[in-house]
Design a protein around this motif. Structure first.
Motif, PDB file in Angstrom:
ATOM      1  N   LEU A  47       0.804  -1.185  -0.211  1.00  0.00           N
ATOM      2  CA  LEU A  47       0.051   0.012  -0.152  1.00  0.00           C
ATOM      3  C   LEU A  47       0.686   1.269  -0.006  1.00  0.00           C
ATOM      4  CD1 LEU A  47      -2.623  -1.244   2.827  1.00  0.00           C
ATOM      5  CD2 LEU A  47      -2.884  -1.481   0.344  1.00  0.00           C
ATOM      6  N   TYR A  48       2.084   1.150  -0.671  1.00  0.00           N
ATOM      7  CA  TYR A  48       2.892   2.388  -0.471  1.00  0.00           C
ATOM      8  C   TYR A  48       3.276   2.954   0.515  1.00  0.00           C
ATOM      9  CZ  TYR A  48       2.081   2.318  -5.760  1.00  0.00           C
ATOM     10  OH  TYR A  48       2.049   1.742  -7.050  1.00  0.00           O
ATOM     11  N   VAL A  49       3.759   1.930   1.528  1.00  0.00           N
ATOM     12  CA  VAL A  49       4.266   2.012   2.891  1.00  0.00           C
ATOM     13  C   VAL A  49       5.724   1.695   2.839  1.00  0.00           C
ATOM     14  CG1 VAL A  49       4.107   1.694   5.088  1.00  0.00           C
ATOM     15  CG2 VAL A  49       1.960   2.062   4.138  1.00  0.00           C
ATOM     16  N   CYS A  50       6.734   2.274   2.802  1.00  0.00           N
ATOM     17  CA  CYS A  50       8.200   1.895   2.699  1.00  0.00           C
ATOM     18  C   CYS A  50       8.343   0.655   3.352  1.00  0.00           C
ATOM     19  CB  CYS A  50       8.921   2.916   3.103  1.00  0.00           C
ATOM     20  SG  CYS A  50      10.671   2.496   3.177  1.00  0.00           S
ATOM     21  N   MET A  51       8.744  -0.358   2.872  1.00  0.00           N
ATOM     22  CA  MET A  51       9.048  -1.459   3.381  1.00  0.00           C
ATOM     23  C   MET A  51      10.147  -1.572   4.550  1.00  0.00           C
ATOM     24  SD  MET A  51       7.884  -2.022   0.417  1.00  0.00           S
ATOM     25  CE  MET A  51       9.179  -2.491  -0.778  1.00  0.00           C
ATOM     26  N   LYS A  52      11.169  -0.525   4.336  1.00  0.00           N
ATOM     27  CA  LYS A  52      12.261  -0.366   5.130  1.00  0.00           C
ATOM     28  C   LYS A  52      11.959   0.682   6.532  1.00  0.00           C
ATOM     29  CE  LYS A  52      15.462  -2.294   2.602  1.00  0.00           C
ATOM     30  NZ  LYS A  52      14.794  -2.727   1.189  1.00  0.00           N
ATOM     31  N   CYS A  53      11.375   1.692   6.272  1.00  0.00           N
ATOM     32  CA  CYS A  53      11.277   2.516   7.283  1.00  0.00           C
ATOM     33  C   CYS A  53       9.671   2.907   7.654  1.00  0.00           C
ATOM     34  CB  CYS A  53      11.849   4.199   7.146  1.00  0.00           C
ATOM     35  SG  CYS A  53      10.847   4.962   5.972  1.00  0.00           S
ATOM     36  N   ASP A  54       8.503   2.309   7.032  1.00  0.00           N
ATOM     37  CA  ASP A  54       7.412   2.493   7.252  1.00  0.00           C
ATOM     38  C   ASP A  54       6.893   3.809   6.922  1.00  0.00           C
ATOM     39  OD1 ASP A  54       5.125   0.613   8.246  1.00  0.00           O
ATOM     40  OD2 ASP A  54       4.913   1.834  10.006  1.00  0.00           O
ATOM     41  N   HIS A  55       7.388   4.667   6.186  1.00  0.00           N
ATOM     42  CA  HIS A  55       6.996   5.852   5.984  1.00  0.00           C
ATOM     43  C   HIS A  55       5.886   5.572   4.847  1.00  0.00           C
ATOM     44  CE1 HIS A  55       7.204   9.774   4.399  1.00  0.00           C
ATOM     45  NE2 HIS A  55       7.339   9.584   3.132  1.00  0.00           N
TER      46      HIS A  55
END
Lengths: 287, 315
Positions: A47-55
């Motif tokens: 859902l376009y949430v960064c897999m690395k930093c949860d942005h």
């Protein structure tokens, strides 16, 4: 059909008619927060949430509604309306020119999209601001489309959900734009009087006229994590008062702490949460 | 006599100082009288000429004139009785917005308005007319008081905008403004709005929803202050004059757009030249409209107000 047709075409046309390149384009995207390179198909499922930093990366309005609403049975309302240049406004560019480039940047006619649909089979009306269209600013057509969405909810006894992300009122429409704050707030008052739920979902960022009207007036106010929401932008406050702003100022967490919102909800939980909250507001008590 | 002149008023100032000079001279009294009459006449003509053709930026300067009548000056002249009521009952008493119950002509009303303050000390006390959330919440409390006691509401707008501060944000500046818009849209009592000076952004609109909207001839009303608009769009607050021009913030333009109902004529050369005359103009309109709006059943009144709100920018 296409196969035999392609065979008779000259090779240079044939080449162009097939998918452009075997080297995938747009398959990688940088996270705007942590700058890590992300694989787009994976990002899409996340859902376009960064897999690395949860942005929570910015989403277009159409994508937002697509992810929120059930796949079938959606219908766009007040489609195809374009802004009106009430004042023949001109700064370094004319308003007309700005509208044209906004259309190109966003592939939309205006900064708000409204749809009727269902969320886990619960029928409702949902609106979303398109930030790429002049910073999601609210002009007369945005106000009008919002009100038409509310009217649709009122006449069909449906809840209304709005995903706001906006720089505020649209300068190019000056007072006409300012008045949209009153217009949209008046429409929300009708929702309240009709005892129909209005849920405001705050998406990074929201300022000025949108913050000080429809975004703050939810029966329930929700924000995505770390969204910036306020009346005056941080730069203006810093410059006016010559102060350094505290860490996390105007972020969702700040809003929650100061009582402006009910909860912070991760994008992956938004659909379920909104569905549950609306269901929770529809009383089964015999009146 | 006016104490301070704006740049573009310098020719008027020159004539008026000549008059003063003459009046204090040793010349023959008849001679003085004759010359003063002539000079007065040309001062009037010049003022008419300058003020009939103000640029938007000049208009902004008049609306912000240091001697322009403020809320307290109008109240003194418009209201036969006035009891100020204080506080939002939650946090404090914001001095940027004042309000209370009073009487205008025969009509008992609730009056609310921005106050900028005149002296430096007062300006600080009233925060230059820039309200924090508690100001809007006090206003909201008084609006509901008006509704409860069936008193018409009169508001006066004169603010550069809502206060841009850390604590304002902490206490919910946006929510305070938004909530007033919602409340005013359905308040069951007549509302007469008067833009008397600067109508700056949401901070102005938070007192600006009503059934009859007056605007003083030289007042301004816009989505943001010219400086703010310039810094948002031009990225340079020095472009304020251009922004004022582009935003079409003067009464005539706004009247043409059908966003206000009536322009209140100001004394020649602006309201600051004659407080009494400015006040009586505005008082007349308020009384006429109170009389008119009081005839309308509340359901119809609120319905009409809603329709009016929906007509703004409708296509």
């Amino acid at each position: 059909m296409a196969n035999w047709f392609e065979k008779i075409l000259p090779s240079f046309i044939r080449k162009g008619s097939i998918k452009k390149s075997t080297i995938p384009e747009g398959l990688w995207q940088n996270c705007s927060a942590c700058n890590n390179i992300l694989y787009v198909p994976e990002l899409e499922t996340n859902l376009y949430v960064c897999m690395k930093c949860d942005h929570h990366i910015r989403l277009g309005a159409r994508k937002r509604l697509e992810l929120f609403l059930d796949t079938s049975g959606t219908k766009e309302l007040s489609e195809g309306k374009s802004p009106k240049d009430w004042l023949k406004f001109k700064d370094t560019k004319t308003y007309k020119e700005r509208i044209n480039s906004a259309e190109k940047a966003s592939s939309e006619n205006e900064a708000l999209i409204v749809m009727e649909g269902t969320v886990n089979k619960l029928p409702l009306v949902a609106a979303a601001f398109e930030f790429r269209f002049m910073g999601g600013s609210m002009g007369s057509v945005v106000g009008q489309k919002f009100v038409e969405g509310v009217n649709h909810a009122l006449s069909n006894q449906l809840p209304f959900v709005c995903f706001s992300t906006s720089g505020g009122a649209r300068m190019q429409e000056s007072l006409v734009s300012l008045y949209q704050m009153a217009k949209t707030s008046a429409a929300i008052e009708k929702m309240h009087q009709a005892h129909l739920p209005y849920i405001s979902v705050m998406i990074d960022p929201i300022y000025g006229g949108v913050s000080a009207s429809l975004a703050m007036l939810g029966d329930i106010n929700i924000a995505e994590p770390k969204a910036l929401v306020g009346f005056t932008g941080p730069r203006v406050i810093e410059q006016t008062l010559n102060v350094q702003l505290p860490e996390g100022f105007q972020r969702s967490e700040f809003l929650l702490e100061h009582g402006a919102i009910d909860m912070i909800v991760h994008r992956k939980d938004l659909k379920e949460t909104v569905h549950r909250l609306i269901s929770g507001l529809i009383s089964n008590r015999k009146s | 006599m006016v104490k301070s002149y704006l740049d573009f008023e310098q020719p008027i100032a020159d004539i008026e100082s000549k008059i003063l000079e003459l009046e204090n001279s040793d010349l023959d009294q008849d001679q003085i009288n004759k010359e003063v009459i002539d000079l007065n006449e040309s001062a009037v003509k010049l003022t008419e000429k300058i003020y009939s053709n103000l640029s938007p930026w000049q208009n902004v300067q008049v609306a912000r004139h240091s001697e322009r009548p403020h809320f307290v000056d109008y109240i003194e002249r418009i209201a036969d009785e006035f009891d100020e009521l204080h506080g939002d009952r939650h946090f404090s008493d914001d001095r940027a917005i004042l309000g209370g119950i009073g009487k205008i002509g025969d009509y008992k009303v609730v009056i609310i308005g921005h106050e900028k303050g005149r002296s430096t000390e007062e300006k600080i006390k009233h925060n230059f007319g820039m309200s924090q959330p508690e100001g809007y919440r006090k206003a909201c409390r008084l609006m509901k008081l008006a509704e409860r006691f069936n008193l018409p509401l009169v508001t006066m707008i004169d603010t550069p905008g809502a206060y841009p501060g850390i604590d304002s944000e902490e206490r919910g500046q946006s929510e305070a403004i938004a909530y007033n818009l919602k409340v005013m849209s359905s308040l069951r009592t007549p509302i007469i709005v008067n833009i008397v000076g600067e109508g700056g952004s949401g901070g102005a609109l938070a007192l600006g929803v009503g059934d009859h909207i007056n605007m003083m001839e030289h007042a301004t009303y816009s989505v943001a202050s010219p400086e703010a608009c310039a810094s948002i769009i031009w990225r340079d607050s020095e472009m304020a004059a251009e922004a004022a021009e582009a935003m079409k913030l003067s009464a005539n333009n706004i009247f043409e757009l059908k966003l206000i109902d009536e322009i209140i004529k100001e004394p020649l050369g602006g309201a600051h030249r004659n407080y009494d005359q400015a006040s009586s103009q505005i008082k007349n309109s308020i009384i006429n409209n109170l009389e008119r709006l009081n005839q309308i059943p509340l359901n119809d009144l609120v319905e009409k107000r809603y329709e009016r709100l929906m007509s703004y920018g409708a296509l």
